[in-house]
Design a protein around this motif. Structure first.
Motif, PDB file in Angstrom:
ATOM      1  N   ASP A  15      14.419 -12.773  31.838  1.00 49.27           N
ATOM      2  CA  ASP A  15      14.496 -12.870  30.380  1.00 49.27           C
ATOM      3  C   ASP A  15      14.196 -11.501  29.789  1.00 49.27           C
ATOM      4  OD1 ASP A  15      14.106 -13.491  27.616  1.00 49.27           O
ATOM      5  OD2 ASP A  15      13.464 -15.514  28.148  1.00 49.27           O
ATOM      6  N   ASP A  20       8.918 -13.943  25.144  1.00 47.89           N
ATOM      7  CA  ASP A  20       9.253 -15.160  25.888  1.00 47.89           C
ATOM      8  C   ASP A  20       8.655 -15.131  27.287  1.00 47.89           C
ATOM      9  OD1 ASP A  20      10.602 -16.348  23.798  1.00 47.89           O
ATOM     10  OD2 ASP A  20      12.590 -15.724  24.471  1.00 47.89           O
ATOM     11  N   GLN A  21       8.567 -13.952  27.899  1.00 47.84           N
ATOM     12  CA  GLN A  21       7.906 -13.833  29.198  1.00 47.84           C
ATOM     13  C   GLN A  21       6.437 -14.221  29.068  1.00 47.84           C
ATOM     14  OE1 GLN A  21       8.467  -9.920  30.844  1.00 47.84           O
ATOM     15  NE2 GLN A  21      10.694 -10.122  30.925  1.00 47.84           N
ATOM     16  N   ASP A  63      17.308 -16.853  31.366  1.00 45.62           N
ATOM     17  CA  ASP A  63      17.784 -16.874  29.983  1.00 45.62           C
ATOM     18  C   ASP A  63      19.294 -16.639  30.018  1.00 45.62           C
ATOM     19  OD1 ASP A  63      17.822 -16.857  27.182  1.00 45.62           O
ATOM     20  OD2 ASP A  63      17.354 -14.721  27.081  1.00 45.62           O
ATOM     21  N   SER A  93      16.849 -21.274  27.749  1.00 47.74           N
ATOM     22  CA  SER A  93      17.475 -20.549  26.649  1.00 47.74           C
ATOM     23  C   SER A  93      17.274 -21.247  25.310  1.00 47.74           C
ATOM     24  CB  SER A  93      18.980 -20.421  26.936  1.00 47.74           C
ATOM     25  OG  SER A  93      19.616 -19.661  25.950  1.00 47.74           O
ATOM     26  N   LYS A 115      14.282 -23.390  25.108  1.00 48.20           N
ATOM     27  CA  LYS A 115      13.042 -22.737  24.681  1.00 48.20           C
ATOM     28  C   LYS A 115      12.551 -23.456  23.435  1.00 48.20           C
ATOM     29  CE  LYS A 115      14.221 -18.168  26.417  1.00 48.20           C
ATOM     30  NZ  LYS A 115      14.485 -16.766  26.053  1.00 48.20           N
TER      31      LYS A 115
END
Length: 136
Positions: A15, A20-21, A63, A93, A115
């Motif tokens: 990603d 987001d990580q 992602d 995603s 997500k």
């Protein structure tokens, strides 16, 4: 980047979004399951990490929208690799349009996770994936 959470499950997240990580890592820590998380910022970097055979994660999350090599291109490359073809790959995603999900499943994805800003929902979904993973 490599982050250890005591345990024996190795996970690669591909990603390009560092936030987001971080959310992924925090969510994994919240599952109460010991995992080792590795991160790649795009498909090219993921293939470099996986290329020499020294690193074989138990699960891969990808992602879809990334620079250099998008998630579907990476998924295709992974499924064509004899060493990695059976590794469960989950698309992760913000895009969950039916056509995209269908295409990912046709390309060999084990599942699709949207997500979500709801950490508890993500924790439940990740826990389910980890609990149902293939035997190590």
């Amino acid at each position: 980047m490599k982050t250890m959470i005591p345990g024996n499950i190795s996970i690669l997240l591909v990603d390009d979004d560092v936030d987001d990580q971080e959310i992924f890592l925090l969510t994994m820590q919240d599952t109460g399951t010991g995992v080792e998380c590795e991160f790649a910022c795009d498909g090219i970097q993921a293939l470099e990490k996986l290329g020499d055979g020294g690193y074989q994660p138990h699960l891969i999350f990808i992602d879809i929208n990334m620079p250099k090599m998008n998630g579907m291109e990476l998924l295709t490359a992974l499924k064509q690799n004899p060493r990695l073809g059976k590794t469960p790959v989950y698309m992760y995603s913000t895009s969950d349009q039916k056509e995209i999900v269908t295409k990912c499943m046709e390309l060999g994805a084990s599942g699709f996770m949207k997500k979500s800003p709801d950490i508890e929902e993500l924790r439940r979904e990740f826990s389910s994936v980890i609990d149902n993973r293939l035997p190590l």
